[in-house]
Design an enzyme around this catalytic site. Structure first.
Site: not given
Length: 367
Positions: A156, A162, A301, A322
């Site tokens: 990102q 996110c 997150h 992630n």
């Protein structure tokens, strides 16, 4: 700058000397991964400065002024010290470990300002199938990567998007399961076009799913590439690549419901990530010991659960993708402890989770 250990003149000397040394060294010899294997050997100011220069080169980090470089070096040293101290507390090979990554010249506050956001405590109603904690046919271990339902790790960059990456990962996964087609779809379209989220300043997976449903689908990454900026919605790029028909939210504080949901598909999930241990995570079983004093329901997150498994007896974990590139974590992934007995989960992991739906035959498990 008088409080800094190195004077500017000495700093310039080290800088010039180390750059000469680095110019005659192979990339393998100065790999950050090798340094992470043995950070304890870097103790003197000179050795730490050499490490800092190698880290800069690996991450293409440039600073506009000498003062800024000095400031970043001090932060870097403090972070190296923290990583060493925390790794020294490990008592098992399963314990999580920390290491240097692209965030090693940032304070925790700076890291939070750019990459994290405080999520509003909202549990959204489902559009589609109701949530369930009954899945007797779910396998004991599962990794959706093995079924080709997970795209490569993305990045990102310096944009708090996110939520968009978590959402697209879930959309990509359910479409692969339903249609046997894996397409990387556009985070930038969500960042620029979703009217209910805040682009690079945060957003919600369920708003992203609602946008995709109302829009009739989402474009591919190829047609609407990521720019890491808020941007303006480009209607010319909105050629539909994938669709969803609805979405569901996992029952909050029900780890069994989350388990059942992941047994069917990759799931978007939120976590409290505002800790140095999360910032510098490099592998092992993340147990949330760094956020024991965090308020319940507080998350900062979004990520994507792509499976679950166990390390030996009673060490169950989630496999989580992630969106910070492969240099963070274990090649972009983190293994988060599950079945801890805490209904909120590790760092509030069990509070908010969402999944898109497709109109396909309902099964206890998708495999």
């Amino acid at each position: 700058m008088a409080s800094l250990t190195l004077s500017k003149s000495l700093f310039l000397y080290f800088f010039s000397f180390s750059m000469i040394c680095l110019s005659f060294s192979s990339p393998r010899e100065f790999s950050i991964l090798n340094y992470n294997d043995d950070l304890d050997k870097f103790t003197s100011e000179e050795e730490l400065f050499e490490l800092f220069q190698v880290w800069q080169r690996n991450h293409e980090r440039l600073y506009e002024t000498l003062d800024e470089m000095l400031k970043r070096f001090e932060i870097f040293k403090n972070n190296v010290k923290y990583v060493k101290e925390e790794n020294a507390k490990r008592t098992s090979d399963y314990d999580y470990r920390l290491g240097l990554d692209q965030f090693s010249d940032l304070t925790l506050e700076e890291f939070k300002e750019t990459y994290l956001f405080d999520m509003d405590p909202i549990v959204r109603s489902s559009i589609g199938e109701p949530d369930s904690d009954y899945c007797p046919n779910a396998p004991q271990s599962l990794d959706w990567r093995d079924f080709g339902a997970v795209t490569d790790v993305k990045n990102q960059k310096q944009c708090g998007s996110c939520w968009a990456f978590s959402s697209t990962g879930a959309i990509e996964g359910i479409n692969k399961i339903a249609n046997n087609t894996l397409v990387s779809v556009s985070e930038q379209q969500l960042v620029s076009c979703d009217p209910n989220s805040y682009g690079c300043s945060g957003g919600q997976a369920f708003f992203a799913f609602e946008y995709v449903i109302k829009n009739g689908g989402i474009a591919s990454e190829e047609d609407y590439p990521y720019e890491a900026i808020n941007g303006t919605c480009d209607h010319e790029k909105k050629k539909i690549a994938l669709t969803i028909d609805g979405y569901g939210n996992v029952t909050s504080l029900s780890e069994q419901s989350l388990f059942c949901a992941v047994s069917r598909q990759p799931v978007s999930v939120y976590i409290y990530a505002t800790t140095q241990d999360f910032q510098f995570y490099k592998g092992g079983l993340f147990d949330g010991s760094s956020c024991t004093n965090v308020s319940h329901w507080n998350t900062t997150h979004a990520m994507l659960i792509v499976g679950y498994d166990s390390f030996g007896d009673g060490l169950d974990y989630w496999i989580v993708k992630n969106s910070w590139g492969k240099d963070w974590g274990d090649n972009g992934y983190i293994y988060i402890k599950r079945n801890t007995g805490d209904p909120y989960g590790v760092c509030n992991f069990n509070c908010y989770a969402y999944y898109p739906t497709k109109n396909i035959l309902e099964l206890d498990s998708a495999i």
